[in-house]
Design an enzyme around this catalytic site. Structure first.
Site, PDB file in Angstrom:
ATOM      1  N   GLY A 104       0.903  -1.133   0.146  1.00 47.09           N
ATOM      2  CA  GLY A 104      -0.003  -0.080   0.096  1.00 47.09           C
ATOM      3  C   GLY A 104       0.808   1.155   0.044  1.00 47.09           C
ATOM      4  O   GLY A 104       0.146   2.512   0.176  1.00 47.09           O
ATOM      5  N   SER A 136       1.791   0.001 -14.713  1.00 44.29           N
ATOM      6  CA  SER A 136       1.414   1.474 -14.206  1.00 44.29           C
ATOM      7  C   SER A 136       0.234   1.812 -14.927  1.00 44.29           C
ATOM      8  O   SER A 136      -0.356   2.607 -14.330  1.00 44.29           O
ATOM      9  CB  SER A 136       2.713   2.362 -14.695  1.00 44.29           C
ATOM     10  N   TYR A 140      -2.804   3.244 -12.548  1.00 47.27           N
ATOM     11  CA  TYR A 140      -3.563   4.641 -12.761  1.00 47.27           C
ATOM     12  C   TYR A 140      -5.094   4.677 -13.173  1.00 47.27           C
ATOM     13  O   TYR A 140      -5.835   5.200 -12.758  1.00 47.27           O
ATOM     14  CB  TYR A 140      -2.611   5.407 -13.477  1.00 47.27           C
TER      15      TYR A 140
END
Lengths: 171, 171
Positions: A104, A136, A140
């Site tokens: 996290g 990635s 996102y």
């Protein structure tokens, strides 16, 4: 291991920041392009006119990395301006060491950055990602990011020093 | 025709606002312009400006059909590359259609390049829409390289509600 803190980077952190910058560049397959030094980072981040801001993720000594590091992640950002919507927060680099993923840390860094953006009246947080970097991009997009290159057709260009100097002599 | 390229002053913001809208119309996104000269004045001047702006001005005897003497602008700011260091990002470059072909765009860019050189910036970056052939040709002629094509970089953003959601996300 769940124990970590996020804090503003200090001058003493530049060596770790450079180490992490190089690790990220290696992942992006462009490590030979990093020409920045600790001295540059110090002058440019902690001098009279900071060109960037940095958050670091630190773990307690008992959880240090295999190589003995306690700074295990960072995010570098600065403020930019969009003539249509005003202030923006631009995320330049964002990285967590491989052995510390899944706890996290990345999510917490992103949350802190977005809090900073909202607090400083930024309408948006912008950044770039290489199109082949699927992990990635998924990270996102899962969190609500949109791809402006796909949606609106924006392409990123650079003009390097040599050509910049050529332009100044043409003035 | 004598053209002056000079740093913008607070009183130029109404003209800059006008030209920002003209550029947004050209880019087919006029409804995305949300800020006015008030935000431009607040954010561009004072002890901590979020952008720099140059204005191209013509003498009164060469004013436009609508009576304007400020006929072009370049809006830029400083960014940071963790690989190369200090960079200039040129956000907007615009010359009114009536004044094109006189070297004003070239002069504006050369002045931005000069400022970049004075601040020891190693690179200038900008973005262009993929259908905008005149601009693509203009920048390519100056030595610009398309990093989206060459290296696969895409622009992403967290905007509005997506940004708020991220800021409020539980750890």
């Amino acid at each position: 291991m769940a124990n970590f803190i996020l804090r503003k980077a200090e001058p003493k952190d530049v060596s770790d920041i450079l180490r992490l910058i190089k690790e990220l560049a290696k992942f992006e397959e462009m490590e030979d392009q990093v020409i920045l030094t600790e001295k540059d980072l110090l002058e440019d981040g902690f001098g009279d006119h900071p060109f960037y801001h940095c958050i670091v993720a630190e773990v307690p000594k008992q959880h240090q990395s295999a190589d003995g590091h306690v700074i295990v992640g960072f995010a570098m950002y600065y403020f930019t301006y969009d003539p249509w919507i005003g202030k923006l927060l631009y995320l330049e680099d964002f990285y967590v060491m491989k052995e510390y993923r899944g706890f996290g840390i990345g999510s917490e860094i992103l949350k802190k950055l977005s809090e900073t953006a909202v607090r400083t009246r930024c309408s948006s947080m912008h950044f770039i990602v290489a199109e082949w970097n699927k992990p990635s991009i998924d990270f996102y997009k899962r969190r609500g990011a949109s791809d402006l290159s796909l949606e609106e057709g924006w392409r990123l260009f650079k003009i390097d020093k040599q050509n910049l100097l050529k332009m100044t002599s043409e003035e | 025709m004598k053209i002056t390229i000079r740093p913008a002053k607070p009183e130029d913001c109404k003209d800059i606002e006008r030209m920002i809208m003209e550029l947004a119309v050209y880019e087919k996104m006029p409804d995305q312009v949300k800020i006015s000269h008030k935000e431009l004045e607040r954010d561009g001047f004072g002890p901590n400006p979020f952008y720099q702006c140059l204005v191209a001005e013509v003498p009164e005897e060469h004013m436009s059909k609508d009576g304007q003497t400020k006929v072009g602008y370049a809006l830029f700011f400083y960014t940071y590359s963790t690989w190369k260091g200090r960079t200039v990002y040129m956000e907007d470059l615009y010359v009114m259609p009536e004044y094109r072909g006189k070297g004003i765009g070239k002069a504006l860019m050369a002045t931005v390049a000069k400022v970049a050189k004075e601040k020891h910036c190693v690179r200038l970056q900008l973005s262009v829409l993929d259908w905008n052939k005149p601009s693509l040709d203009f920048y390519l002629a100056k030595g610009a390289e398309d990093l989206t094509a060459k290296e696969g970089w895409h622009f992403l953003r967290f905007h509005g509600i997506a940004l708020d959601n991220l800021a409020q996300e539980a750890p």
